[in-house]
Design a protein around this motif. Structure first.
Motif, PDB file in Angstrom:
ATOM      1  N   ARG A 147      11.526 -10.777  15.268  1.00 13.88           N
ATOM      2  CA  ARG A 147      12.226 -10.596  16.546  1.00 13.88           C
ATOM      3  C   ARG A 147      13.433  -9.683  16.357  1.00 13.88           C
ATOM      4  O   ARG A 147      13.672  -8.770  17.141  1.00 13.88           O
ATOM      5  CB  ARG A 147      12.697 -11.956  17.095  1.00 13.88           C
ATOM      6  CG  ARG A 147      13.600 -11.815  18.309  1.00 13.88           C
ATOM      7  CD  ARG A 147      14.267 -13.107  18.769  1.00 13.88           C
ATOM      8  NE  ARG A 147      15.358 -12.768  19.675  1.00 13.88           N
ATOM      9  CZ  ARG A 147      16.615 -12.560  19.293  1.00 13.88           C
ATOM     10  NH1 ARG A 147      16.967 -12.689  18.018  1.00 13.88           N
ATOM     11  NH2 ARG A 147      17.526 -12.222  20.183  1.00 13.88           N
ATOM     12  N   ARG A 148      14.197  -9.896  15.284  1.00 10.63           N
ATOM     13  CA  ARG A 148      15.412  -9.113  15.092  1.00 10.63           C
ATOM     14  C   ARG A 148      15.082  -7.675  14.693  1.00 10.63           C
ATOM     15  O   ARG A 148      15.817  -6.745  15.027  1.00 10.63           O
ATOM     16  CB  ARG A 148      16.327  -9.810  14.090  1.00 10.63           C
ATOM     17  CG  ARG A 148      16.773 -11.163  14.679  1.00 10.63           C
ATOM     18  CD  ARG A 148      17.823 -11.861  13.877  1.00 10.63           C
ATOM     19  NE  ARG A 148      19.011 -11.053  13.751  1.00 10.63           N
ATOM     20  CZ  ARG A 148      19.837 -11.147  12.706  1.00 10.63           C
ATOM     21  NH1 ARG A 148      19.595 -11.995  11.731  1.00 10.63           N
ATOM     22  NH2 ARG A 148      20.900 -10.385  12.652  1.00 10.63           N
ATOM     23  N   ARG A 149      13.971  -7.498  13.998  1.00 11.80           N
ATOM     24  CA  ARG A 149      13.548  -6.125  13.682  1.00 11.80           C
ATOM     25  C   ARG A 149      13.123  -5.389  14.951  1.00 11.80           C
ATOM     26  O   ARG A 149      13.404  -4.201  15.110  1.00 11.80           O
ATOM     27  CB  ARG A 149      12.382  -6.153  12.687  1.00 11.80           C
ATOM     28  CG  ARG A 149      12.812  -6.658  11.335  1.00 11.80           C
ATOM     29  CD  ARG A 149      11.858  -6.215  10.268  1.00 11.80           C
ATOM     30  NE  ARG A 149      12.668  -5.762   9.136  1.00 11.80           N
ATOM     31  CZ  ARG A 149      12.160  -5.294   8.000  1.00 11.80           C
ATOM     32  NH1 ARG A 149      10.873  -5.201   7.832  1.00 11.80           N
ATOM     33  NH2 ARG A 149      12.956  -4.893   7.040  1.00 11.80           N
ATOM     34  N   ARG A 150      12.441  -6.108  15.846  1.00 10.70           N
ATOM     35  CA  ARG A 150      12.039  -5.474  17.114  1.00 10.70           C
ATOM     36  C   ARG A 150      13.268  -5.123  17.944  1.00 10.70           C
ATOM     37  O   ARG A 150      13.289  -4.123  18.654  1.00 10.70           O
ATOM     38  CB  ARG A 150      11.098  -6.390  17.901  1.00 10.70           C
ATOM     39  CG  ARG A 150       9.686  -6.417  17.340  1.00 10.70           C
ATOM     40  CD  ARG A 150       8.677  -6.857  18.394  1.00 10.70           C
ATOM     41  NE  ARG A 150       8.991  -8.154  18.921  1.00 10.70           N
ATOM     42  CZ  ARG A 150       8.657  -9.302  18.351  1.00 10.70           C
ATOM     43  NH1 ARG A 150       7.993  -9.312  17.216  1.00 10.70           N
ATOM     44  NH2 ARG A 150       8.986 -10.448  18.916  1.00 10.70           N
ATOM     45  N   LEU A 151      14.301  -5.963  17.846  1.00  8.08           N
ATOM     46  CA  LEU A 151      15.554  -5.696  18.548  1.00  8.08           C
ATOM     47  C   LEU A 151      16.162  -4.372  18.087  1.00  8.08           C
ATOM     48  O   LEU A 151      16.653  -3.583  18.891  1.00  8.08           O
ATOM     49  CB  LEU A 151      16.516  -6.837  18.208  1.00  8.08           C
ATOM     50  CG  LEU A 151      17.489  -7.338  19.248  1.00  8.08           C
ATOM     51  CD1 LEU A 151      16.773  -7.716  20.526  1.00  8.08           C
ATOM     52  CD2 LEU A 151      18.227  -8.555  18.700  1.00  8.08           C
TER      53      LEU A 151
END
Length: 359
Positions: A147-151
């Protein structure tokens, strides 16, 4: 406040990860050294995200900034004692499950780092279960990391904050500010989760609902028990066109109108097919886009610094674009305008460096 926080915040995005070893190079890179304009480590040439992620606070500030000055600003809060910036009210959920395998029941708690806002826990759990297990943002799992990488990938800070850009020339700050103002007003959206036929609730006080462009026969009454049980699979997922059961939560995008809905796993960017992080989408040409690809659909992105190009005068080669000052060799930084060059995986090399890399 004495004016310092804003300063440290501006340089913040360039600095995080400094000295952190590269996760990809495992031992050969001594630590992250930020390049002056590329979004990479000078030492190993890997991206900033390969050296660990920004802090959760920086992530929440970034989304807070994106959603403030938009109709989604209710998802943000003023940062206490801060510089007047806004922070994302990220909706987390802690679920406690009794574990009755032993003699004395114990409790397992699971923390979801993000769930759709405004839902009862039961519906939020149903939503999570409709998302592939490996993508569920459970704290401490790969799903939370993804999720944080997609952010980072879908919503780069330099797509919304001119102060973070190294590629803007004199006079281009205004162009970029206007670009951001326009997309916040016309395209930016945050999906909402509800049962089929219940999207939009009565949130838009007094505005007529454009609930049924196809003048659906289902549920004329707004409180309709009728509405969530349409006749003959009336509700279909916009993406896969399969019927949606009336008791399964779906995603609505207000910019698409409430006659359309998506399965939670189908709400993805039309260009890269990645799940839209935290349901943040950009609506254009009848499709939902992630921020990165929406911005690129309007203006070119520099293959050197990864920023949007606002100049009309830029370098192009093999379907890629560069700021003129960034059309340079990745190894020796020589400017390559008008010189022979080699292009490998969108990395630009002069003929000498390209030759020595092959040897």
């Amino acid at each position: 406040s004495n004016g310092c926080p804003a300063l440290s915040q501006m340089s913040g995005s360039q600095q995080w990860g400094r000295g952190v070893p590269c996760l990809r190079c495992r031992g050969t890179c001594a630590g992250f050294e930020p390049h002056s304009w590329r979004k990479i480590c000078k030492a190993c040439k890997c991206s900033q995200e390969e050296h660990g992620l920004s802090s959760e606070l920086e992530d929440d500030r970034k989304i807070g900034r994106l959603l403030s000055d938009s109709k989604y600003s209710s998802l943000t809060a003023r940062l206490k004692g801060g510089d007047g910036g806004r922070i994302y009210k990220r909706n987390r959920m802690i679920v406690t499950n009794p574990n009755v395998s032993g003699k004395d029941p114990t409790f397992d708690t699971v923390t979801y780092e993000w769930v759709p806002p405004g839902l009862a826990q039961k519906l939020a759990m149903q939503y999570m279960e409709l998302i592939p297990k490996e993508l569920q943002p459970v704290a401490g799992t790969d799903g939370a990391l993804q999720r944080r990488r997609r952010l980072l990938r879908q919503l780069p800070l330099y797509d919304q904050d001119p102060a973070q850009c190294r590629g803007l020339a004199e006079g281009e700050h205004g162009l970029m500010e206007e670009f951001v103002r326009k997309y916040k007003a016309e395209a930016l959206g945050v999906g909402e989760v509800a049962l089929p036929g219940q999207g939009g609730g009565d949130k838009d006080e007094g505005k007529p609902q454009d609930k049924s462009v196809e003048s659906s026969k289902a549920g004329e009454s707004r409180n309709g028990a009728l509405e969530s049980a349409p006749v003959g699979g009336h509700y279909r997922c916009e993406s896969c066109q399969q019927a949606v059961p009336g008791d399964c939560p779906v995603v609505y995008a207000d910019r698409a109108g409430y006659s359309r809905q998506w399965h939670p796993a189908c709400f993805v960017c039309c260009r890269c097919a990645e799940p839209l992080v935290d349901l943040i989408y950009f609506w254009k040409s009848g499709n939902a886009w992630c921020g990165r690809h929406y911005c690129e659909s309007l203006r070119p992105r520099c293959a050197g610094c990864d920023e949007i190009i606002f100049s009309e005068d830029y370098q192009q080669a093999e379907g890629l674009a560069w700021h003129k000052k960034h059309f340079a060799c990745l190894e020796c930084e020589t400017l390559l305008t008008g010189k022979p060059f080699a292009l490998a995986n969108s990395s630009l090399l002069c003929t000498i460096c390209s030759h020595s890399k092959r040897l």
